[in-house]
Design a protein around this motif. Structure first.
Motif, short mmCIF file in Angstrom:
data_model
loop_
_atom_site.label_atom_id
_atom_site.label_comp_id
_atom_site.label_asym_id
_atom_site.label_seq_id
_atom_site.Cartn_x
_atom_site.Cartn_y
_atom_site.Cartn_z
N GLU A 22 0.85 -1.23 0.09
CA GLU A 22 -0.09 -0.11 -0.03
C GLU A 22 0.90 1.23 0.03
OE1 GLU A 22 -3.94 -1.88 2.37
OE2 GLU A 22 -2.35 -0.76 3.56
N LYS A 23 1.87 1.14 0.80
CA LYS A 23 2.60 2.58 0.93
C LYS A 23 3.58 2.62 -0.45
CE LYS A 23 6.51 4.47 3.65
NZ LYS A 23 7.49 4.08 4.85
N THR A 24 4.12 1.53 -1.02
CA THR A 24 4.78 1.38 -2.20
C THR A 24 3.91 2.15 -3.34
OG1 THR A 24 6.27 -0.24 -1.34
CG2 THR A 24 6.28 0.16 -3.77
N HIS A 25 2.90 1.62 -3.51
CA HIS A 25 2.09 1.91 -4.68
C HIS A 25 0.93 2.94 -4.44
CE1 HIS A 25 3.69 -1.18 -7.00
NE2 HIS A 25 3.95 -2.03 -5.95
N ASN A 26 0.99 3.50 -3.36
CA ASN A 26 0.04 4.56 -2.99
C ASN A 26 -1.38 4.14 -2.94
OD1 ASN A 26 -0.51 7.37 -2.06
ND2 ASN A 26 -0.87 8.01 -4.09
N ILE A 27 -1.61 3.01 -2.36
CA ILE A 27 -2.83 2.36 -2.39
C ILE A 27 -3.41 2.49 -0.80
CG2 ILE A 27 -4.33 0.35 -2.47
CD1 ILE A 27 -2.17 -0.73 -4.36
N LYS A 28 -4.79 3.15 -0.79
CA LYS A 28 -5.25 3.26 0.55
C LYS A 28 -5.63 2.07 1.07
CE LYS A 28 -8.68 6.05 3.10
NZ LYS A 28 -9.77 7.11 2.97
N ASN A 29 -6.36 1.04 0.56
CA ASN A 29 -6.78 -0.05 1.01
C ASN A 29 -6.62 -1.33 -0.21
OD1 ASN A 29 -8.28 -2.58 1.99
ND2 ASN A 29 -9.36 -1.14 3.20
N PHE A 30 -5.49 -2.05 -0.13
CA PHE A 30 -5.14 -2.92 -1.23
C PHE A 30 -6.30 -3.81 -1.07
CE2 PHE A 30 -2.41 -6.57 -2.27
CZ PHE A 30 -2.54 -6.29 -3.61
N ARG A 31 -6.68 -4.63 -0.01
CA ARG A 31 -7.59 -5.55 -0.07
C ARG A 31 -9.04 -5.24 -0.81
NH1 ARG A 31 -11.66 -7.61 3.31
NH2 ARG A 31 -11.85 -9.99 3.85
#
Length: 379
Positions: A22-31
């Motif tokens: 999430e941090k690497t790809h700037n994703i708030k909620n991967f799941r």
């Protein structure tokens, strides 16, 4: 090498691995935002850990049995239904699109291992260089993942109160090999019966053996139920009316990190539903008819109500220090639970954990270690 804890959705969604993605790809909620992608990655890592455990957990299985089990584990990942069509579960492009290079690497290794294992014959399986190299590869990849703590909980997003145990992975679940869920339970019971006679000079009849099996099941239910209470375990879904016995049983098995069905599955699911119904009739009103809580705490309810309703009438009368110690320890713990019921309205859940549940868990876990050959660790 040793076995590794089973990977579940509850663990993975809160893991350092997912937090890093999430941090690497700037994703708030991967799941939530990439659910199909998340499920595929979880499937790959979960399969890899099952493979590791297949070859490195404590087991008396032969190499041939382990290879057979490994093939089934791999085929569940690679194919929709291997026996029917051999249609691949994931497209080549799906695998190429995986964000994590290591996950792609492990999937490709698993495909190679499947091809290698299919070429092994019963004659060369014990001396197979291919099998030895495969196990070395699994060890290396597992060591790398454990070093990176990929499935450790990301504590930054978890709040906890003073005096609570933060590292829930200290708590382990087990099931008894007397239980029909253990594929070789019949063979184990006979072996136990023979060893018991050799060590104690006492012959157990089938009635005694069944009663002893209940004692061991009560101990594992106590242990596993306490783990759920202490770690605030929650099911992924609300349990509504209309669930079939198979569905309810599978949800329960999932809560125990048990992934596979065996030939006793239907009988086991019916037995489970019977016990669930008995417990539900006893405490439904107390739980405000909440079936979700009933399943989350099933093991603990099973322990307490069985002790309350029929333990004394099922005591084994055979004279044996081994059996007497087990029975007396379970009675002592049951008495502590009666004390808890008197005080549960006066104390908070955290106080109950600190004063009762955690100390009882430690005693139960020590008992399981004492009877180590009887139990299989499942988390």
């Amino acid at each position: 090498m040793r076995r590794h804890n089973h990977l579940t959705d509850d663990i993975f969604k809160n893991s350092k691995y997912v937090a890093f993605v999430e941090k690497t790809h700037n994703i708030k909620n991967f799941r939530k935002e990439y659910r199909e992608h998340y499920d595929m990655i979880l499937d790959i890592y979960k399969t890899f850990i099952l493979l590791n455990n297949c070859f490195f957990s404590d087991s008396n299985l032969s190499n041939a049995d382990k290879v057979e089990n490994a093939l089934k584990i791999i085929e569940d990942l690679l194919f929709v239904d291997y026996e029917e069509s051999e249609k691949h579960k994931y497209r080549v492009q799906d695998i190429r699109d995986i964000l994590d290079k290591r996950c792609r690497h492990i999937y490709n290794l698993i495909e190679e291992w499947h091809n290698d294992l299919e070429t092994l014959t019963s004659k060369d399986i014990n001396n197979s260089i291919t099998l030895k190299n495969m196990k070395k590869d699994i060890e290396k990849e597992m060591a790398d993942l454990e070093f990176a703590e990929f499935d450790s909980i990301n504590l930054e997003n978890i709040s906890y109160q003073k005096n609570t145990i933060k590292n829930y992975r200290n708590y382990t679940k087990h099931f008894s090999k007397f239980d029909n869920i253990y594929i070789k339970s019949k063979e184990f019971k006979q072996e136990f019966k023979n060893k018991f006679y050799e060590n104690n000079g006492v012959k157990l009849d089938n009635n005694d053996l069944n009663k002893l099996g209940l004692l061991f099941k009560l101990l594992s239910s106590l242990n596993n139920g306490l783990v759920n209470i202490i770690t605030d375990y929650k099911l992924d879904e609300e349990i509504t009316q209309g669930k079939s016995p198979d569905e309810l049983y599978k949800i329960y098995l999932k809560s125990c990190n048990i992934d596979y069905e065996n030939e006793n599955f239907i009988d086991n699911s019916q037995n489970f539903l019977c016990f669930l119904g008995i417990i539900k009739n006893k405490i439904d009103e107390e739980l405000h008819f909440n079936n979700t809580i009933l399943l989350e705490r099933f093991d603990l309810f099973f322990f307490y109500l069985t002790m309350e309703q029929c333990f004394y009438s099922h005591k084994i009368k055979v004279k044996s220090d081994f059996i007497n110690k087990l029975q007396n320890d379970l009675i002592d713990i049951y008495k502590q639970f009666k004390e808890i019921k008197k005080k549960e309205k006066e104390l908070s859940l955290e106080e109950l954990k600190e004063q009762y549940f955690i100390p009882i868990y430690k005693k139960a876990n020590d008992m399981i270690k004492r009877y180590g050959d009887v139990y299989e660790r499942i988390s």
